[in-house]
Each structure stands twice: as C-alpha cells, then as structure tokens.
Design an enzyme around this catalytic site. Structure first.
Site, PDB file in Angstrom:
ATOM      1  CG  ASP A  59      -1.884   1.197   1.192  1.00 38.17           C
ATOM      2  OD1 ASP A  59      -2.335   1.541   0.084  1.00 38.17           O
ATOM      3  OD2 ASP A  59      -2.171   1.763   2.252  1.00 38.17           O
ATOM      4  CD  GLU A 143      -4.833   1.377  -3.376  1.00 36.93           C
ATOM      5  OE1 GLU A 143      -5.987   1.752  -3.228  1.00 36.93           O
ATOM      6  OE2 GLU A 143      -3.870   1.881  -2.769  1.00 36.93           O
ATOM      7  CG  ASP A 224      -0.740   3.379   5.964  1.00 32.92           C
ATOM      8  OD1 ASP A 224      -1.785   3.805   5.437  1.00 32.92           O
ATOM      9  OD2 ASP A 224       0.126   4.123   6.463  1.00 32.92           O
TER      10      ASP A 224
END
Ligand SMILES: [Zn+2]
Length: 243
Positions: A59, A143, A224
């Site tokens: 992340d 992502e 996170d």
C-alpha cells in the site's frame, strides 16, 4: 561516437557481442557530468511464467513510500536524509552569494551536485527494494494508481511525485517479469482502506486522521498495513480468476 574522437567511459553493464546497438543518447546533468544511454536490440529474455505461491501486498504511504502486508515499512535510510540536510545548507549558502559572481557559479554547481546525489540515492534505494521483492515473492499486488489524479485530487495529494512511487512500481514490474513473476494491479476503486482484513466487513467511512483500523471483530491494525493485506487478498482473488 560519430563525428567525434574516442571518448573514455565508465560502463555500468557488460555488453554482449550478440546485441545490436540501435542508438546512443548523450545528456548532461546540471552538475556538468555527461551520461550516454545505449539502446541495444537483443533476444527476448523474459522468463516463462510460473505458478505463484508467495504473495505480497503493497500500500502506498505518504511517509516512507510504502507499507507491506507483512507489516514492514519501506522507509528511506537515515543517511539519505543527511544528504537532504546538506542540500539545504548549500542552498542557504547560495542565497548569500552575489548573483553572477564566480563564487555564485561555484556554489550553484555544488547545489546541483547535491541534487544529483539525492536523485541517485533515491534511485539506488528503489532499485534495491524492487530487486529484493522480485527475488523473494512470486506475485506482488499493488493498487493501480492514477498518479496524476492522485497528486491533485481527493486523495490529499499523497506526494506521489516527491518519492517516485510510480518509478518504483515500473522497476518492480520489469524485475518481476524478468523472473517470470507477476505484478498484479488491483482496481483503484477497490476500498482497500475501509475493509477489515480479518473478517471482511466494510466500514462506511474512514477519515485520513484515523491511523488505526478498529473492527467489531476485534481486529486492531495500522490502517496502512490493513490496506496492504486487503490489496494482497484482492490480488490473490484476481490471480485465481485469471489462472
Ligand atoms: Zn473485522
């Protein structure tokens, strides 16, 4: 070099005789150093794709670039920060020099050298980090960030441009590919930070100020890291569907 004499160089890689030289691009850094980038044509070296067993989720984080699903953080080493301090000092000195004077020009070069060193250290850090991940994991899930949208958008301008997360991801991608491994991109609208990585329940909202993720199921986790685990799980799901 065509139309020039022979130039002494420092090669960073050995060049195979089988490769065919396509072009040479020469550039000059503000510090005055010259670089030549060689483009060669060679056989496709991409490895055969193999099954994935070890997955990792990443992340993006504003501080320290990124967080892993293992709970670790990728922070810049302290000695890189020292170069940043040095840059600030040299820049202060430059502001006190008289513009156009010989000392000014000298100091300007020192500042340029500092910038160059920071750039190189950053790249070195990104190369080492991505190389280590590509070596240790079969599939890395990230992502699929819209970097441009993020810098000015709702996401609080996560500082993407500052720490070169996009560059890091592209390094990671080709290093994984070279080994026949995978970079799995998870939809950027996937609610990685709102879902509980233990029970799967989704929160209606989570403000940026909430650094810890609490869930009714008893899960308490750094937000996170929780997101990184969700990204890994979603990546696994996508991978299983595609396989
Ligand atoms: Zn839960």
């Amino acid at each position: 070099m065509p139309k020039m004499t022979v130039i002494r160089t420092k090669l960073h890689r050995s060049i195979s005789e089988k490769w065919k030289l396509k072009s040479v691009t020469v550039s000059r850094e503000p510090s005055g150093k010259y670089f030549a980038s060689f483009l060669f044509c060679c056989e496709n070296q991409t490895a055969e794709k193999r099954p994935a067993e070890k997955f990792l989720g990443i992340d993006f984080a504003m501080h320290g670039m990124c967080v892993f699903s293992t709970g670790e953080r990728a922070g810049y080493p302290m000695f890189y920060r020292n170069t940043e301090k040095k840059l600030a000092r040299e820049q202060r000195k430059l502001s006190r020099c008289q513009r156009g004077s010989r000392n000014y020009e000298k100091q300007k070069k020192r500042v340029a050298l500092c910038h160059e060193k920071i750039r190189n250290q950053r790249k070195d850090f990104q190369h080492k980090l991505s190389a280590g991940l590509a070596k240790n994991y079969d599939a890395v899930c990230v992502e699929d960030l819209n970097l441009k949208g993020m810098a000015g958008g709702l996401h609080f301008g996560k500082g993407v441009h500052d720490n070169g997360y996009g560059l890091f991801l592209s390094m990671l991608e080709y290093k994984l590919e070279e080994r026949g491994k995978y970079l799995i991109k998870v939809d950027r609208y996937f609610a990685s930070s709102k879902i509980c990585s233990v029970c799967g329940k989704k929160k209606a909202g989570l403000s940026l100020a909430e650094r810890l993720y609490y869930c009714e199921c008893g899960n308490r986790m750094d937000r996170d890291i929780n997101a990184a685990v969700n990204i890994m799980n979603e990546g696994k799901r996508i991978f299983a569907e595609c396989a």
